[in-house]
Write a protein that holds these residues in place. Structure first.
Motif, PDB file in Angstrom:
ATOM      1  N   MET A   1       0.851  -1.184   0.000  1.00 35.53           N
ATOM      2  CA  MET A   1       0.000   0.000   0.000  1.00 35.53           C
ATOM      3  C   MET A   1       0.888   1.236   0.000  1.00 35.53           C
ATOM      4  O   MET A   1       1.228   1.769   1.039  1.00 35.53           O
ATOM      5  CB  MET A   1      -0.906  -0.010   1.220  1.00 35.53           C
ATOM      6  CG  MET A   1      -1.881  -1.170   1.202  1.00 35.53           C
ATOM      7  SD  MET A   1      -3.021  -1.117   2.570  1.00 35.53           S
ATOM      8  CE  MET A   1      -1.909  -1.410   3.912  1.00 35.53           C
ATOM      9  N   ASN A   2       1.300   1.663  -1.166  1.00 38.73           N
ATOM     10  CA  ASN A   2       2.325   2.662  -1.238  1.00 38.73           C
ATOM     11  C   ASN A   2       1.841   4.066  -0.951  1.00 38.73           C
ATOM     12  O   ASN A   2       2.621   4.933  -0.653  1.00 38.73           O
ATOM     13  CB  ASN A   2       2.962   2.664  -2.639  1.00 38.73           C
ATOM     14  CG  ASN A   2       1.917   2.913  -3.711  1.00 38.73           C
ATOM     15  OD1 ASN A   2       1.051   2.076  -3.943  1.00 38.73           O
ATOM     16  ND2 ASN A   2       1.978   4.043  -4.370  1.00 38.73           N
ATOM     17  N   SER A 176      -0.437  -7.648  -7.708  1.00 34.43           N
ATOM     18  CA  SER A 176      -0.282  -6.657  -6.648  1.00 34.43           C
ATOM     19  C   SER A 176       0.241  -7.288  -5.360  1.00 34.43           C
ATOM     20  O   SER A 176       1.091  -6.724  -4.680  1.00 34.43           O
ATOM     21  CB  SER A 176      -1.626  -5.965  -6.380  1.00 34.43           C
ATOM     22  OG  SER A 176      -1.480  -4.920  -5.455  1.00 34.43           O
ATOM     23  N   ILE A 177      -0.257  -8.493  -5.040  1.00 32.70           N
ATOM     24  CA  ILE A 177       0.216  -9.195  -3.847  1.00 32.70           C
ATOM     25  C   ILE A 177       1.702  -9.525  -3.970  1.00 32.70           C
ATOM     26  O   ILE A 177       2.493  -9.306  -3.048  1.00 32.70           O
ATOM     27  CB  ILE A 177      -0.605 -10.482  -3.615  1.00 32.70           C
ATOM     28  CG1 ILE A 177      -2.040 -10.128  -3.225  1.00 32.70           C
ATOM     29  CG2 ILE A 177       0.047 -11.350  -2.539  1.00 32.70           C
ATOM     30  CD1 ILE A 177      -2.964 -11.328  -3.144  1.00 32.70           C
ATOM     31  N   LYS A 184       8.026  -3.982  -3.912  1.00 33.32           N
ATOM     32  CA  LYS A 184       8.142  -3.283  -5.178  1.00 33.32           C
ATOM     33  C   LYS A 184       6.935  -2.374  -5.339  1.00 33.32           C
ATOM     34  O   LYS A 184       5.796  -2.834  -5.318  1.00 33.32           O
ATOM     35  CB  LYS A 184       8.197  -4.293  -6.337  1.00 33.32           C
ATOM     36  CG  LYS A 184       8.339  -3.656  -7.705  1.00 33.32           C
ATOM     37  CD  LYS A 184       8.367  -4.721  -8.797  1.00 33.32           C
ATOM     38  CE  LYS A 184       8.452  -4.098 -10.186  1.00 33.32           C
ATOM     39  NZ  LYS A 184       8.445  -5.133 -11.248  1.00 33.32           N
ATOM     40  N   HIS A 185       7.197  -1.091  -5.480  1.00 31.47           N
ATOM     41  CA  HIS A 185       6.110  -0.127  -5.540  1.00 31.47           C
ATOM     42  C   HIS A 185       6.150   0.635  -6.856  1.00 31.47           C
ATOM     43  O   HIS A 185       7.216   0.842  -7.434  1.00 31.47           O
ATOM     44  CB  HIS A 185       6.205   0.853  -4.360  1.00 31.47           C
ATOM     45  CG  HIS A 185       6.083   0.178  -3.036  1.00 31.47           C
ATOM     46  ND1 HIS A 185       7.183  -0.317  -2.353  1.00 31.47           N
ATOM     47  CD2 HIS A 185       5.003  -0.111  -2.278  1.00 31.47           C
ATOM     48  CE1 HIS A 185       6.776  -0.879  -1.227  1.00 31.47           C
ATOM     49  NE2 HIS A 185       5.466  -0.764  -1.156  1.00 31.47           N
ATOM     50  N   PRO A 186       4.988   1.073  -7.334  1.00 34.31           N
ATOM     51  CA  PRO A 186       4.927   1.784  -8.616  1.00 34.31           C
ATOM     52  C   PRO A 186       5.599   3.149  -8.554  1.00 34.31           C
ATOM     53  O   PRO A 186       5.708   3.751  -7.477  1.00 34.31           O
ATOM     54  CB  PRO A 186       3.423   1.913  -8.879  1.00 34.31           C
ATOM     55  CG  PRO A 186       2.802   1.848  -7.524  1.00 34.31           C
ATOM     56  CD  PRO A 186       3.652   0.905  -6.734  1.00 34.31           C
ATOM     57  N   HIS A 187       6.038   3.628  -9.702  1.00 34.30           N
ATOM     58  CA  HIS A 187       6.674   4.931  -9.807  1.00 34.30           C
ATOM     59  C   HIS A 187       5.940   5.768 -10.838  1.00 34.30           C
ATOM     60  O   HIS A 187       5.127   5.270 -11.620  1.00 34.30           O
ATOM     61  CB  HIS A 187       8.147   4.767 -10.200  1.00 34.30           C
ATOM     62  CG  HIS A 187       8.954   4.017  -9.186  1.00 34.30           C
ATOM     63  ND1 HIS A 187       9.463   4.604  -8.054  1.00 34.30           N
ATOM     64  CD2 HIS A 187       9.321   2.708  -9.129  1.00 34.30           C
ATOM     65  CE1 HIS A 187      10.121   3.704  -7.340  1.00 34.30           C
ATOM     66  NE2 HIS A 187      10.042   2.538  -7.977  1.00 34.30           N
ATOM     67  N   ILE A 264       7.315   5.032   5.120  1.00 37.22           N
ATOM     68  CA  ILE A 264       8.771   5.084   5.272  1.00 37.22           C
ATOM     69  C   ILE A 264       9.485   4.511   4.052  1.00 37.22           C
ATOM     70  O   ILE A 264      10.406   5.127   3.504  1.00 37.22           O
ATOM     71  CB  ILE A 264       9.205   4.354   6.553  1.00 37.22           C
ATOM     72  CG1 ILE A 264       8.694   5.113   7.785  1.00 37.22           C
ATOM     73  CG2 ILE A 264      10.724   4.202   6.618  1.00 37.22           C
ATOM     74  CD1 ILE A 264       8.900   4.370   9.090  1.00 37.22           C
ATOM     75  N   ILE A 265       9.051   3.328   3.597  1.00 38.02           N
ATOM     76  CA  ILE A 265       9.796   2.666   2.522  1.00 38.02           C
ATOM     77  C   ILE A 265       9.503   3.261   1.145  1.00 38.02           C
ATOM     78  O   ILE A 265      10.219   2.980   0.184  1.00 38.02           O
ATOM     79  CB  ILE A 265       9.536   1.148   2.503  1.00 38.02           C
ATOM     80  CG1 ILE A 265       8.088   0.831   2.125  1.00 38.02           C
ATOM     81  CG2 ILE A 265       9.915   0.515   3.819  1.00 38.02           C
ATOM     82  CD1 ILE A 265       7.820  -0.653   1.963  1.00 38.02           C
ATOM     83  N   THR A 266       8.448   4.074   1.033  1.00 37.43           N
ATOM     84  CA  THR A 266       8.157   4.702  -0.261  1.00 37.43           C
ATOM     85  C   THR A 266       8.556   6.172  -0.281  1.00 37.43           C
ATOM     86  O   THR A 266       8.216   6.882  -1.224  1.00 37.43           O
ATOM     87  CB  THR A 266       6.658   4.582  -0.607  1.00 37.43           C
ATOM     88  OG1 THR A 266       5.871   5.162   0.450  1.00 37.43           O
ATOM     89  CG2 THR A 266       6.274   3.128  -0.794  1.00 37.43           C
ATOM     90  N   GLY A 267       9.288   6.622   0.751  1.00 33.41           N
ATOM     91  CA  GLY A 267       9.757   8.004   0.785  1.00 33.41           C
ATOM     92  C   GLY A 267       8.996   8.837   1.789  1.00 33.41           C
ATOM     93  O   GLY A 267       8.020   9.508   1.432  1.00 33.41           O
TER      94      GLY A 267
END
Length: 300
Positions: A1-2, A176-177, A184-187, A264-267
């Motif tokens: 859940m980014n 997605s799972i 791994k998250h979308p950019h 945290i992990i996505t910025g």
């Protein structure tokens, strides 16, 4: 859940190019305000709720709370060395939890019999009456803020557009799972859209946790059980309602911990900037031909 927050769609033209990407005006001020009100309300509700729980640190099912029949109990006993020992009982299983549950240090640093430790409760170590007042006041803040959010989301169609899963979302649930398990998250523009796991998580928090915890709080209230007697009977009694209320509260905690971890992990800086100022940076230029599609799917 980014993506960290429930928001609405801002005007599509509000984007600014920067050396490191594009700044997109992602979160309108009503959503940012309601988000931070919720942060404060839920924090105080949780800590004041534990203060109230400490007055009777056990959970039961039905309408009665009989000693020895609890499904959870935070207790204390005197050890062989004459010192207090904190004990947590789950069904028939017993665990020594001295220092955390059952027995913990009081304001003077000495061990005291307490369900949850004093640092996790507000407004004071043994101030039950004021704890109840704080809890009920912020419960109304939580309810009114939630109604404002739902109303705003329905009017702006954020709820229908960004939270209700589409057929495409359901088809991509497996991918997605896997991507979440790999962290791994979308950019780029794709990061501006909720994926299926986010949508389901937010729907559960809003429609199950949010509504459920309010109804169970009312069902276990002595002044409301006569009015809501069908609901009390449906869940098995006032003690059952109290137990469900407690479980949902910890469900909120689990969601928040995952929520903060993802921030945290996505910025963390980028995510917090988005929820404080409204501006969020995406790290790649939209692919030609995809800009309009991304704008349609953008959420706030």
């Amino acid at each position: 859940m980014n993506s960290p927050s429930l928001v609405d769609t801002p005007p599509p033209s509000t984007a600014t190019a920067t050396r490191h990407g594009r700044l997109v005006y992602r979160h309108r001020w009503p959503i940012r305000l309601m988000h931070w009100i919720n942060v404060i309300a839920l924090s105080i509700l949780f800590m004041s709720g534990l203060q109230i729980f400490n007055a009777h640190p056990s959970l039961s099912l039905g309408n009665r709370s009989d000693p020895g029949k609890e499904i959870l109990a935070l207790d204390a006993r005197m050890g062989a060395d004459g010192k207090l020992v904190g004990v947590t009982r789950v069904g028939r299983h017993e665990f020594v939890t001295t220092g955390v549950l059952g027995v913990s240090a009081g304001p003077d640093g000495q061990p005291q019999v307490r369900g949850f430790p004093s640092w996790l409760t507000v407004p004071g170590p043994r101030w039950l009456a004021m704890g109840r007042q704080w809890h009920f006041f912020f419960a109304w803040v939580f309810v009114l803020n939630g109604l404002c959010y739902l109303g705003y989301s329905l009017v702006t169609r954020h709820f229908q557009r960004d939270l209700v899963p589409t057929k495409q979302d359901w088809r991509g649930i497996g991918r997605s799972i896997v991507e979440h398990l790999k962290f791994k998250h979308p950019h780029g523009e794709e990061a501006l859209r909720y994926n299926i796991l986010q949508r389901l998580a937010y729907l559960v928090v809003i429609l199950v946790f949010g509504i459920g915890i309010v109804l169970m709080g009312l069902a276990m209230s002595p002044r409301m059980d006569a009015v809501l007697s069908p609901l009390v009977e449906a869940v098995g009694g006032r003690q059952s309602a109290r137990t469900i209320h407690f479980i949902i509260a910890w469900g909120f905690v689990a969601f928040v911990l995952i929520h903060v971890f993802e921030v945290i992990i996505t910025g963390a800086f980028n995510q917090l900037r988005g929820m404080i100022t409204g501006w969020y940076r995406i790290d790649e230029t939209p692919i030609p031909g995809k800009a309009d599609e991304a704008t349609e799917n953008r959420h706030d």
